[in-house]
Design a protein around this motif. Structure first.
Motif, PDB file in Angstrom:
ATOM      1  N   GLY A 235       1.156  -1.543   0.081  1.00  0.00           N
ATOM      2  CA  GLY A 235      -0.143   0.258   0.290  1.00  0.00           C
ATOM      3  C   GLY A 235       1.236   1.519   0.365  1.00  0.00           C
ATOM      4  N   VAL A 236       0.229   2.135  -0.523  1.00  0.00           N
ATOM      5  CA  VAL A 236       1.158   3.609  -1.172  1.00  0.00           C
ATOM      6  C   VAL A 236       0.039   5.150  -0.416  1.00  0.00           C
ATOM      7  N   VAL A 237       0.885   5.804   0.130  1.00  0.00           N
ATOM      8  CA  VAL A 237      -0.041   6.439   0.447  1.00  0.00           C
ATOM      9  C   VAL A 237       0.979   7.986   0.407  1.00  0.00           C
ATOM     10  N   THR A 238       0.218   8.945  -0.689  1.00  0.00           N
ATOM     11  CA  THR A 238       0.846  10.300  -1.060  1.00  0.00           C
ATOM     12  C   THR A 238       1.143  11.316   0.153  1.00  0.00           C
ATOM     13  N   HIS A 239       2.123  11.260   0.341  1.00  0.00           N
ATOM     14  CA  HIS A 239       2.024  12.942   0.926  1.00  0.00           C
ATOM     15  C   HIS A 239       3.079  14.244   0.371  1.00  0.00           C
ATOM     16  N   GLY A 240       1.929  15.068   0.294  1.00  0.00           N
ATOM     17  CA  GLY A 240       2.438  17.028  -0.276  1.00  0.00           C
ATOM     18  C   GLY A 240       2.892  17.695   1.031  1.00  0.00           C
ATOM     19  N   GLY A 241       1.818  18.388   1.956  1.00  0.00           N
ATOM     20  CA  GLY A 241       2.239  19.429   2.868  1.00  0.00           C
ATOM     21  C   GLY A 241       1.588  18.961   4.154  1.00  0.00           C
ATOM     22  N   LEU A 242       1.387  17.948   3.836  1.00  0.00           N
ATOM     23  CA  LEU A 242       0.298  17.662   5.433  1.00  0.00           C
ATOM     24  C   LEU A 242       0.229  18.751   6.303  1.00  0.00           C
TER      25      LEU A 242
ATOM     26  N   GLY B  45      -6.105  -2.147  -4.877  1.00  0.00           N
ATOM     27  CA  GLY B  45      -6.757  -1.291  -4.526  1.00  0.00           C
ATOM     28  C   GLY B  45      -5.196  -0.998  -3.079  1.00  0.00           C
ATOM     29  N   ILE B  46      -4.236  -0.645  -3.485  1.00  0.00           N
ATOM     30  CA  ILE B  46      -2.990  -0.368  -3.088  1.00  0.00           C
ATOM     31  C   ILE B  46      -2.734   1.491  -2.485  1.00  0.00           C
ATOM     32  N   LEU B  47      -3.562   2.242  -3.751  1.00  0.00           N
ATOM     33  CA  LEU B  47      -3.172   3.674  -3.171  1.00  0.00           C
ATOM     34  C   LEU B  47      -4.533   4.366  -2.180  1.00  0.00           C
ATOM     35  N   ASN B  48      -3.689   4.394  -1.323  1.00  0.00           N
ATOM     36  CA  ASN B  48      -4.317   5.190   0.006  1.00  0.00           C
ATOM     37  C   ASN B  48      -5.729   4.257   0.510  1.00  0.00           C
TER      38      ASN B  48
END
Length: 458
Positions: free
Chosen positions: A62-69, A450-453
């Motif tokens: 699974g992968v969770v993408t981060h920007g500026g939080l 189903g691995i994106l967020n």
């Protein structure tokens, strides 16, 4: 090859953090906790994002993408066995085209950085919000951010012309359109704007710029009824001839919060009115715009719509007015805040606020309540502060009081912050069964494993 070795090989040793290092990073805005994840990777470009996603897809990670939080709905939370893909190294402004009035940027560019860069070309990127110094443009698009000037320029969706996305399996979809008018088939960017990283990872954007306004007129206004607030909005929007750029409302308790110690803001007008409005107009002719703005204000005063006002005389005055509206961090003093971001018809706002205020004491006991927001856009921010020891027990009760009434008039449980984890259980308040079913179909088609967020929104 294990996770650590594989991802290090793609992004490099310095762009990889293991679980122990991840746990030292803050979980984000207004969060007391730290991140958790099996690893955090910081790709430098779209190709590296693609390679990371291809490896994760093949290995069911699974992968969770981060920007500026800067999100407020736990949309960036990762599980211990997932990885975080941070776009913090992808901060290049690749092109600013003054003729076409576009900017091409990597997704990790900070909003304020772009705002300042385009000003050098006498242009403006009109998206603006309190977290401008931290929020990233990819995150803004992924959450369809709104902010202070939606009444004039719309949400982020209206400012994105083109997009580049990495899909769950690593496929790169590059749709970097620079045209305002382009009806050549499906406009694919809208699948990903507002999807909170659940359908694909936004890596680059083509953004629409505007000519920079050269004049700003503002007022801080006191009003004695909500009917007057709604009437004042219509009056100013009509009278200013398209130059109204912000209309922010504050109930009295929020005005007190940001103009009394420990806040450092000074009250521009008396503190005993039930409602306050920050109104802004931006134009291009100092004399004409000021005359029109002052005339509109005088007419509002003479007609009884407003009872008091401080009108800006300088850029410093404008900055001081906005600093009051942006000083939301004051809600952290003295307790823990439960933060809400809702949309509802303007005609329903006052009754909603009165009923909510009346119901809180019996439901949760001791608390503080602040209401403010982008009234011109139908968006209210509701914040209830409770004692730390009461937080866990009070939160679900407060949520029910906020969200349940919205169903009667199809209000939105999320005006601009997204759904994330926090609002997932209440999505059905704002979306019908067939809408949610179609969302699930899209999720399955674009992210079959189903691995994106995972677990967000749906």
């Amino acid at each position: 090859m294990n996770l650590t070795e594989s991802l290090r090989r793609i992004v490099g040793d310095t762009a990889f953090l293991g679980a122990a290092d991840v746990a030292t990073r803050s979980a984000g805005c207004l969060r007391p906790d730290n991140l958790q994840a099996a690893a955090l990777v910081r790709p430098a470009n779209t190709d590296e994002v693609s390679q990371v996603m291809r490896w994760c897809f093949e290995n069911n990670i699974g992968v969770v993408t981060h920007g500026g939080l800067t999100g407020l709905v736990h949309g960036g939370d990762a599980k211990p066995d997932e990885i975080i893909l941070s776009l913090e190294r992808m901060r290049a402004i690749e092109d600013i085209d003054p003729m076409q009035r576009t900017a091409t940027v990597q997704a990790g560019v900070v909003l304020q950085t772009l705002q300042e860069a385009v000003e050098q070309h006498d242009l403006a990127f009109p998206l603006d919000l309190g977290a401008r110094g931290s929020a990233t443009l990819g995150g803004n698009a992924a959450t369809n951010a709104g902010g202070n000037r939606v009444i004039r320029y719309g949400m982020t969706r209206e400012m994105v012309l083109g997009i580049e996305v990495v899909m769950a399996d690593g496929t790169i979809v590059s749709s970097l359109n620079h045209l305002i008018k382009n009806n050549a088939g499906y406009d694919l960017k809208h699948l990903f704007i507002g999807s909170e990283g659940t359908l694909g990872i936004i890596t680059r954007l083509v953004l629409r710029l505007r000519e920079k306004p050269t004049t700003t007129n503002m007022a801080f206004v006191g009003l004695d009824s909500f009917t007057a607030v709604a009437g004042f909005l219509k009056h100013m929007d009509r009278t200013l001839g398209g130059t109204l750029s912000a209309f922010e409302v504050m109930w009295q308790s929020f005005y007190h919060l940001v103009t009394m110690a420990p806040a450092r803001g000074q009250p521009p007008i008396a503190q005993d009115y039930p409602y306050y409005v920050l109104v802004e107009s931006q134009g291009a002719d100092r004399e004409l715009d000021t005359r029109r703005f002052n005339s509109a204000m005088e007419a509002a005063l003479e007609s009884g719509l407003i009872v008091d006002a401080a009108i800006s005389q300088s850029d410093a005055d404008c900055h001081a007015f906005w600093s009051l509206r942006d000083d939301v961090e004051q809600v952290m003093h003295g307790g823990l805040p439960v933060v809400f971001d809702i949309s509802l018809p303007i005609s329903e706002m006052d009754n909603f606020a009165d009923n909510f205020r009346a119901a809180l004491p019996a439901a949760i006991g001791e608390h503080k309540l602040w209401i403010f927001g982008h009234l011109g856009d139908g968006n209210l921010h509701v914040i209830v502060q409770v004692r730390p020891q009461d937080y866990m027990a009070s939160r679900p009760k407060i949520e029910a009081l906020v969200y349940s009434p919205l169903a009667a008039f199809r209000g939105s449980v999320s005006a601009e912050h997204g759904i994330g984890l926090e609002k997932k259980a209440y999505l059905k308040v704002s979306r019908g069964e067939t809408e949610i079913a179609l969302m699930r179909t899209l999720k399955s088609a674009l992210d079959p494993k189903g691995i994106l967020n995972s677990g967000k929104i749906l």
